[in-house]
Design an enzyme around this catalytic site. Structure first.
Site, PDB file in Angstrom:
ATOM      1  N   PHE A  83       3.576   0.833  -8.871  1.00  0.00           N
ATOM      2  CA  PHE A  83       3.457   1.982  -9.769  1.00  0.00           C
ATOM      3  C   PHE A  83       2.446   1.727 -10.883  1.00  0.00           C
ATOM      4  O   PHE A  83       2.406   2.455 -11.863  1.00  0.00           O
ATOM      5  CB  PHE A  83       4.820   2.333 -10.377  1.00  0.00           C
ATOM      6  CG  PHE A  83       5.831   2.777  -9.349  1.00  0.00           C
ATOM      7  CD1 PHE A  83       5.761   4.047  -8.797  1.00  0.00           C
ATOM      8  CD2 PHE A  83       6.841   1.928  -8.928  1.00  0.00           C
ATOM      9  CE1 PHE A  83       6.684   4.463  -7.841  1.00  0.00           C
ATOM     10  CE2 PHE A  83       7.767   2.337  -7.980  1.00  0.00           C
ATOM     11  CZ  PHE A  83       7.700   3.609  -7.432  1.00  0.00           C
ATOM     12  N   CYS A 137      -5.274   7.532  -6.045  1.00  0.00           N
ATOM     13  CA  CYS A 137      -3.937   7.812  -5.507  1.00  0.00           C
ATOM     14  C   CYS A 137      -3.487   9.265  -5.509  1.00  0.00           C
ATOM     15  O   CYS A 137      -2.905   9.723  -4.530  1.00  0.00           O
ATOM     16  CB  CYS A 137      -2.910   6.982  -6.270  1.00  0.00           C
ATOM     17  SG  CYS A 137      -3.021   5.248  -5.834  1.00  0.00           S
ATOM     18  N   PHE A 176       4.538  14.146  -8.711  1.00  0.00           N
ATOM     19  CA  PHE A 176       5.085  14.709  -9.958  1.00  0.00           C
ATOM     20  C   PHE A 176       4.113  14.508 -11.123  1.00  0.00           C
ATOM     21  O   PHE A 176       3.910  15.401 -11.940  1.00  0.00           O
ATOM     22  CB  PHE A 176       6.431  14.050 -10.304  1.00  0.00           C
ATOM     23  CG  PHE A 176       7.620  14.746  -9.692  1.00  0.00           C
ATOM     24  CD1 PHE A 176       7.664  15.020  -8.339  1.00  0.00           C
ATOM     25  CD2 PHE A 176       8.703  15.115 -10.484  1.00  0.00           C
ATOM     26  CE1 PHE A 176       8.765  15.652  -7.769  1.00  0.00           C
ATOM     27  CE2 PHE A 176       9.816  15.752  -9.930  1.00  0.00           C
ATOM     28  CZ  PHE A 176       9.848  16.024  -8.572  1.00  0.00           C
ATOM     29  N   SER A 179       0.852  -1.191   0.000  1.00  0.00           N
ATOM     30  CA  SER A 179       0.000   0.000   0.000  1.00  0.00           C
ATOM     31  C   SER A 179       0.882   1.234   0.000  1.00  0.00           C
ATOM     32  O   SER A 179       2.005   1.198   0.491  1.00  0.00           O
ATOM     33  CB  SER A 179      -0.874   0.044   1.244  1.00  0.00           C
ATOM     34  OG  SER A 179      -1.579  -1.142   1.415  1.00  0.00           O
TER      35      SER A 179
HETATM   36  C1  UDX Z   1      -5.076   0.181  -1.912  1.00  0.00           C
HETATM   37  C2  UDX Z   1      -4.745   1.596  -1.498  1.00  0.00           C
HETATM   38  O1  UDX Z   1      -5.853   2.437  -1.793  1.00  0.00           O
HETATM   39  C3  UDX Z   1      -3.517   2.116  -2.165  1.00  0.00           C
HETATM   40  O2  UDX Z   1      -3.113   3.306  -1.566  1.00  0.00           O
HETATM   41  C4  UDX Z   1      -2.422   1.169  -1.988  1.00  0.00           C
HETATM   42  O3  UDX Z   1      -1.309   1.586  -2.723  1.00  0.00           O
HETATM   43  C5  UDX Z   1      -2.814  -0.246  -2.318  1.00  0.00           C
HETATM   44  O4  UDX Z   1      -4.007  -0.627  -1.687  1.00  0.00           O
HETATM   45  P1  UDX Z   1      -6.532  -0.665  -3.877  1.00  0.00           P
HETATM   46  O5  UDX Z   1      -6.037  -2.050  -4.062  1.00  0.00           O
HETATM   47  O6  UDX Z   1      -6.923   0.120  -5.072  1.00  0.00           O
HETATM   48  O7  UDX Z   1      -5.408   0.225  -3.267  1.00  0.00           O
HETATM   49  O8  UDX Z   1      -7.643  -0.606  -2.741  1.00  0.00           O
HETATM   50  P2  UDX Z   1      -8.984  -1.428  -2.660  1.00  0.00           P
HETATM   51  O9  UDX Z   1      -9.430  -1.815  -4.007  1.00  0.00           O
HETATM   52  O10 UDX Z   1      -9.882  -0.667  -1.738  1.00  0.00           O
HETATM   53  O11 UDX Z   1      -8.514  -2.785  -1.940  1.00  0.00           O
HETATM   54  C6  UDX Z   1      -8.175  -2.947  -0.619  1.00  0.00           C
HETATM   55  C7  UDX Z   1      -8.723  -4.289  -0.132  1.00  0.00           C
HETATM   56  O12 UDX Z   1      -8.226  -4.552   1.179  1.00  0.00           O
HETATM   57  C8  UDX Z   1     -10.242  -4.364  -0.058  1.00  0.00           C
HETATM   58  O13 UDX Z   1     -10.713  -5.438  -0.832  1.00  0.00           O
HETATM   59  C9  UDX Z   1     -10.525  -4.570   1.443  1.00  0.00           C
HETATM   60  O14 UDX Z   1     -11.642  -5.395   1.690  1.00  0.00           O
HETATM   61  C10 UDX Z   1      -9.227  -5.218   1.908  1.00  0.00           C
HETATM   62  N1  UDX Z   1      -8.988  -5.062   3.341  1.00  0.00           N
HETATM   63  C11 UDX Z   1      -9.069  -3.858   3.938  1.00  0.00           C
HETATM   64  C12 UDX Z   1      -8.616  -6.187   4.087  1.00  0.00           C
HETATM   65  O15 UDX Z   1      -8.530  -7.288   3.568  1.00  0.00           O
HETATM   66  N2  UDX Z   1      -8.346  -6.032   5.425  1.00  0.00           N
HETATM   67  C13 UDX Z   1      -8.477  -4.836   6.057  1.00  0.00           C
HETATM   68  O16 UDX Z   1      -8.251  -4.750   7.259  1.00  0.00           O
HETATM   69  C14 UDX Z   1      -8.844  -3.704   5.282  1.00  0.00           C
HETATM   70  C1  UDX Z   2      -1.629   6.654 -11.012  1.00  0.00           C
HETATM   71  C2  UDX Z   2      -0.156   6.505 -11.422  1.00  0.00           C
HETATM   72  O1  UDX Z   2      -0.031   6.723 -12.828  1.00  0.00           O
HETATM   73  C3  UDX Z   2       0.365   5.138 -11.040  1.00  0.00           C
HETATM   74  O2  UDX Z   2       1.740   5.042 -11.333  1.00  0.00           O
HETATM   75  C4  UDX Z   2       0.131   4.918  -9.554  1.00  0.00           C
HETATM   76  O3  UDX Z   2       0.561   3.633  -9.164  1.00  0.00           O
HETATM   77  C5  UDX Z   2      -1.328   5.113  -9.213  1.00  0.00           C
HETATM   78  O4  UDX Z   2      -1.779   6.389  -9.636  1.00  0.00           O
HETATM   79  P1  UDX Z   2      -3.935   5.897 -12.057  1.00  0.00           P
HETATM   80  O5  UDX Z   2      -4.580   6.644 -10.935  1.00  0.00           O
HETATM   81  O6  UDX Z   2      -4.428   4.535 -12.374  1.00  0.00           O
HETATM   82  O7  UDX Z   2      -2.377   5.746 -11.789  1.00  0.00           O
HETATM   83  O8  UDX Z   2      -4.154   6.770 -13.372  1.00  0.00           O
HETATM   84  P2  UDX Z   2      -3.305   7.738 -14.307  1.00  0.00           P
HETATM   85  O9  UDX Z   2      -3.268   7.153 -15.647  1.00  0.00           O
HETATM   86  O10 UDX Z   2      -2.032   8.127 -13.713  1.00  0.00           O
HETATM   87  O11 UDX Z   2      -4.281   8.987 -14.384  1.00  0.00           O
HETATM   88  C6  UDX Z   2      -4.640   9.711 -13.231  1.00  0.00           C
HETATM   89  C7  UDX Z   2      -5.609  10.824 -13.581  1.00  0.00           C
HETATM   90  O12 UDX Z   2      -4.948  11.857 -14.313  1.00  0.00           O
HETATM   91  C8  UDX Z   2      -6.779  10.375 -14.447  1.00  0.00           C
HETATM   92  O13 UDX Z   2      -7.969  10.989 -13.989  1.00  0.00           O
HETATM   93  C9  UDX Z   2      -6.395  10.862 -15.821  1.00  0.00           C
HETATM   94  O14 UDX Z   2      -7.513  11.076 -16.647  1.00  0.00           O
HETATM   95  C10 UDX Z   2      -5.689  12.156 -15.494  1.00  0.00           C
HETATM   96  N1  UDX Z   2      -4.749  12.598 -16.539  1.00  0.00           N
HETATM   97  C11 UDX Z   2      -3.652  11.850 -16.835  1.00  0.00           C
HETATM   98  C12 UDX Z   2      -4.967  13.791 -17.206  1.00  0.00           C
HETATM   99  O15 UDX Z   2      -5.958  14.482 -16.948  1.00  0.00           O
HETATM  100  N2  UDX Z   2      -4.076  14.191 -18.178  1.00  0.00           N
HETATM  101  C13 UDX Z   2      -2.972  13.468 -18.493  1.00  0.00           C
HETATM  102  O16 UDX Z   2      -2.205  13.899 -19.373  1.00  0.00           O
HETATM  103  C14 UDX Z   2      -2.762  12.254 -17.809  1.00  0.00           C
END
Ligand code: UDX
Ligand code: UDX
Length: 458
Positions: free
Chosen positions: A161, A275, A225, A130
């Site tokens: 990433f 994120c 960034f 996470s």
């Molecule tokens: C999450 C975080 O949002 C992100 O910042 C991090 O980098 C990776 O984990 P994501 O996988 O997108 O990202 O989150 P989410 O889809 O909400 O999944 C988290 C899962 O953890 C859920 O399925 C939830 O039920 C589970 N969970 C949460 C547990 O199994 N145990 C807990 O105590 C809390």
């Molecule tokens: C991001 C990072 O790219 C990834 O490395 C990290 O692990 C999680 O967060 P994600 O949130 O899946 O990934 O989407 P990303 O493709 O980065 O886009 C983020 C937001 O920026 C989106 O709403 C996208 O539409 C917006 N965006 C991106 C723009 O508005 N303009 C751009 O040129 C690029």
């Protein structure tokens, strides 16, 4: 079968699920188990309809599920029987008490640490997957050191990433894999265990190792960034709309400088996703904690510009449609925070839908993948709201279309037909600059792109 490593992941979300699927796929000699406290989530991972939509994910899971990839709700057994434990539970922004609205809410993390402590029974490597504030690994290590039964834990940081919509490709061909560890003998051993996993498919020069805090911080900084680039181009889009400059032309001219690079320069209605905002606020909190207020202000403005861009978009709709939206039907094309995902977390569409409803507009939402989430996001919002998967039906009788998500689907629609079915004068607000604006203008639309002068018939 005798597996060489036993890997567990706690948290079967957008990050944990795809990451473990790819590790299992690339390492048939490892057993990989994903556990989650949410039984419905696990049931979905074990069904034909996975809870996460990612191109390529279905094929991988179908091939290896039950072979060396398993999904289970038995967290206790999982912890006991595996040696390497990835923790990928969610770390939302804290909504209460000290740091509310900025700091990361670490309650799930800590709860997970205590579960690991309680059920382990043997030495484990704990992998921070996470995104967490810097020094969380240290806190984790301290909690885990309180066991007193001779069981040893080593915490390493291995930030993810991957971007949604390209998760599988990002995992198969990463720009880099980062492993942060302590430099004790045990720390280095744990680090090597991790490096060995990724070395099954990632070239050695792309696997970098650092101290644990650099690794934690790098993840926050990478997202900060990226988000900063989007806010930078969006801030300039406001200036372009007031002058005769065109944001796409500016982006090309600026991006051709190889020092700047041409990616992440697409002006939009704002960035969303789970994120960017969370990680920047986290960084801001960290800077304030250390008394670095100028640095904190600098990064906080990236989030402020993002909010400004969304509000600006709404005000633009309001002003262009003769300063009243009351009773007007506006259709949102797309609700996901970006294309190729059903995820709507922090999607600008949520804010914009709410604001339009406040102005008493009737809002119609269409999206090819995100309607289930859209309905949850707008559950408690008052006003006239409807949903349909069909963009033609969505636009029928509307006064305006607002493009929220850059789905390819919206580029190829029959806009002549759509124009005929709409109320006049018909407006298009292209929040992603994906449509052919000249052509739409010729059809009869009043067109409002981002960062370009509008094309209007009045
Ligand atoms: C999450 C975080 O949002 C992100 O910042 C991090 O980098 C990776 O984990 P994501 O996988 O997108 O990202 O989150 P989410 O889809 O909400 O999944 C988290 C899962 O953890 C859920 O399925 C939830 O039920 C589970 N969970 C949460 C547990 O199994 N145990 C807990 O105590 C809390
Ligand atoms: C991001 C990072 O790219 C990834 O490395 C990290 O692990 C999680 O967060 P994600 O949130 O899946 O990934 O989407 P990303 O493709 O980065 O886009 C983020 C937001 O920026 C989106 O709403 C996208 O539409 C917006 N965006 C991106 C723009 O508005 N303009 C751009 O040129 C690029």
């Amino acid at each position: 079968m005798d597996f060489k490593k036993h890997i567990l992941c706690i948290g079967a979300g957008y990050v944990g699920g795809p990451t473990m699927a790819v590790i299992a796929y690339k390492c048939p000699h490892y057993k990989v188990t994903v556990v989650d406290i949410n039984p419905a989530r696990i049931a979905e991972w074990n069904s034909q309809e996975l809870p996460v939509y990612e191109p390529g994910l279905d094929d991988i899971v179908r091939e290896i599920r039950g072979r060396n990839l398993f999904f289970s709700t038995d967290i206790e057994k999982g912890i006991r029987e595996h040696d390497i434990i990835f923790v990928s539970v969610n770390t939302p922004t804290k909504q209460f008490g000290v740091g509310a609205g900025q700091a990361a809410d670490l309650q799930y993390w800590e709860k997970t640490a205590r579960q690991i402590l309680q059920f382990s029974g043997s030495d484990k490597i704990i992998v921070e997957k996470s995104t967490l504030p810097v020094k969380t690994a240290q806190a984790m290590q301290r909690i885990l050191a309180t066991g007193g039964d001779g069981v040893e834990f080593e915490v390493v940081s291995n930030p993810e990433f991957l971007a949604e919509g390209t998760a599988i490709d990002d995992l198969l061909y990463p720009d880099r894999v980062l492993v942060g560890s302590g430099n004790s003998e045990r720390g280095l051993m744990a680090r090597n265990e991790l490096v060995e996993i990724y070395a099954n498919w990632v070239p050695a020069e792309r696997i970098i190792t650092t101290n644990i805090w650099s690794s934690e911080l790098s993840k926050l900084v990478a997202n900060a960034f990226l988000a900063q680039r989007v806010s930078s181009i969006n801030s300039i889009s406001a200036l372009c709309e007031r002058t005769d400059a065109d944001i796409d032309e500016v982006a090309v001219a600026v991006g051709m400088d190889s020092r700047i690079g041409n990616r992440f320069l697409e002006a939009s209605v704002g960035f969303g996703g789970s994120c960017f905002k969370k990680d920047i606020l986290n960084l801001v909190y960290l800077c304030r904690f250390y008394g670095l207020h100028e640095v904190a202000d600098y990064w906080e403005n990236v989030v402020k510009i993002n909010q400004y861009q969304q509000e600006r978009f709404v005000l633009n709709i309001l002003n262009s449609m003769f300063n009243t939206l009351s009773g007007k039907k506006i259709c949102l094309f797309g609700f996901a925070f970006k294309a190729n995902t059903g995820d709507t977390r922090e999607s600008p569409a949520i804010f914009i839908a709410r604001r339009l409803l406040e102005e008493k507009a009737e809002v119609v939402v269409t999206d090819p993948k995100a309607l289930v989430n859209a309905k949850k996001d707008l559950e408690n919002v008052n006003g006239s709201l409807s949903y349909t998967g069909d963009p033609y039906e969505a636009a029928r009788g509307c006064h305006a279309i607002a493009i929220m998500t850059e789905w390819d689907l919206y580029k190829g629609l029959d806009y002549k037909g759509i124009f005929q079915s709409m109320s006049k004068p018909a407006f298009i607000f292209d929040g992603r600059n994906i449509l052919d604006h000249e052509k739409l203008f010729e059809i009869g639309f009043n067109v409002f792109p981002i960062g370009k002068p509008p094309l209007t018939h009045y």
